[in-house]
Design a protein around this motif. Structure first.
Motif, PDB file in Angstrom:
ATOM      1  N   GLY A 169      -4.267   7.801  -9.490  1.00  0.00           N
ATOM      2  CA  GLY A 169      -4.170   6.877  -8.371  1.00  0.00           C
ATOM      3  C   GLY A 169      -3.616   7.527  -7.123  1.00  0.00           C
ATOM      4  N   GLU A 222      -8.908   9.349   0.745  1.00  0.00           N
ATOM      5  CA  GLU A 222      -7.530   9.208   0.273  1.00  0.00           C
ATOM      6  C   GLU A 222      -6.965  10.561  -0.133  1.00  0.00           C
ATOM      7  OE1 GLU A 222      -7.217   4.784  -1.721  1.00  0.00           O
ATOM      8  OE2 GLU A 222      -8.197   6.355  -2.895  1.00  0.00           O
ATOM      9  N   SER A 256      -7.657   2.268  -1.603  1.00  0.00           N
ATOM     10  CA  SER A 256      -6.987   1.485  -2.650  1.00  0.00           C
ATOM     11  C   SER A 256      -5.967   0.505  -2.097  1.00  0.00           C
ATOM     12  CB  SER A 256      -6.297   2.426  -3.646  1.00  0.00           C
ATOM     13  OG  SER A 256      -7.220   3.340  -4.188  1.00  0.00           O
ATOM     14  N   GLN A 269      -6.946  -3.668  -2.399  1.00  0.00           N
ATOM     15  CA  GLN A 269      -6.249  -4.120  -3.588  1.00  0.00           C
ATOM     16  C   GLN A 269      -6.653  -5.555  -3.881  1.00  0.00           C
ATOM     17  OE1 GLN A 269      -1.937  -4.798  -2.834  1.00  0.00           O
ATOM     18  NE2 GLN A 269      -2.358  -3.736  -0.912  1.00  0.00           N
TER      19      GLN A 269
END
Length: 307
Positions: free
Chosen positions: A80, A105, A201, A205
């Motif tokens: 993650g 990311e 992310s 969410q």
């Protein structure tokens, strides 16, 4: 004679131990539920044909206790984006392989990384997404790209790629509180009919993603989703790889590192799956490509025919 046999035995034993490779540790740093973390580590360990133990540890515990004990060739698998950001910004030793993270990311996390790093990307390459979209979406209004501070975006490069397929991108940064996100969605949809999502992310969410998709539904506008589950929630389509495929690529990264100390470059898995929302496909009069055409033209497997 006995003395010679004994000498040969000890020489053989010495050579055996000297040729046996001592593997460095593999830490799996995460912020998942313990049940999910155990399952992930079990599946990864099952695929690894190495004499190495996986050490699952939560991000805060790793940073407080384990990071100081790292050796130069220890491998840290981060699960993650949050784990990747925290680990990358704090390490001075070891190497990092991030998983369940988008390309943009990872680029943001890598910018602050002082150790070698790589990744197994979620989502799909832009070229693949644009190529498929060109074949089924004929509205040439700009595609809206919402993004948070957690991405590092090369807008010029992305815009050039989009232009090659006849699309224009409209970038818009948003804060992550619910009101700001919904205002941003309303703003970008004044000029766009579709949100072209990146893997973000923090922005997408659960609760925020549901709010965005509900708003799109009421406005009769759509999203190209970042992940396959978004299609069931109301996105038009999404291209991604499943967990098993990501684990296969991650296993290869770990194996190559431990066998040759070569860190493979960050990459998308080769095996990607596309999923279409049947209700939205019908509502917009879209004819999705056949499974054979998806495979031959785009290298994709369909959601219904993916081994």
């Amino acid at each position: 004679m006995k003395r010679n046999v004994k000498r040969i035995f000890w020489i053989t034993l010495l050579l055996l131990f000297s040729s046996t490779k001592v593997f460095a540790a593999v830490y799996v740093v995460h912020d998942m539920e313990e049940r999910v973390a155990r399952s992930f580590v079990f599946e990864l360990d099952r695929r690894l044909l190495l004499d190495v133990s996986l050490v699952p540890v939560r991000s805060h515990a790793f940073l407080e206790n384990s990071a100081q004990k790292l050796k130069e060739d220890d491998l840290i698998v981060t699960v993650g984006v949050k784990s990747a950001q925290q680990v990358c910004s704090s390490l001075s030793k070891g190497v990092v392989v991030a998983v369940f993270i988008g390309k943009e990311e990872f680029q943001k996390a890598q910018f602050d990384c002082s150790v070698p790093s790589s990744a197994v990307f979620s989502g799909a390459p832009l070229d693949t997404r644009f190529a498929l979209l060109k074949a089924i979406w004929f509205d040439r209004k700009p595609l809206a790209v919402l993004h948070s501070d957690h991405l590092l975006i090369d807008q010029e490069s992305m815009s050039r790629q989009a232009k090659e397929y006849g699309f224009e991108l409209n970038f818009h940064h948003t804060e992550l509180d619910r009101l700001s996100v919904l205002k941003s969605v309303n703003f970008v949809l004044e000029e766009s009919a579709m949100i072209f999502s990146l893997v973000d992310s923090e922005l997408y969410q659960n609760t925020l993603a549901q709010d965005i998709l509900k708003l799109l539904f009421y406005k009769r506008q759509v999203m190209v989703g970042p992940f396959l589950p978004f299609v069931k929630a109301g996105a038009l389509l999404a291209i991604d790889s499943d967990t098993e495929v990501k684990l296969q690529v991650l296993t290869n990264h770990i194996t190559v590192w431990h066998s040759s100390r070569v860190l493979l470059p960050a990459q998308y898995p080769d095996k990607l799956r596309v999923s279409f929302n049947p209700h939205l496909i019908k509502a917009y009069g879209i004819v999705p490509p056949s499974a054979a055409f998806l495979r031959d033209e785009y290298g994709l497997c369909s959601d219904t025919q993916c081994d």
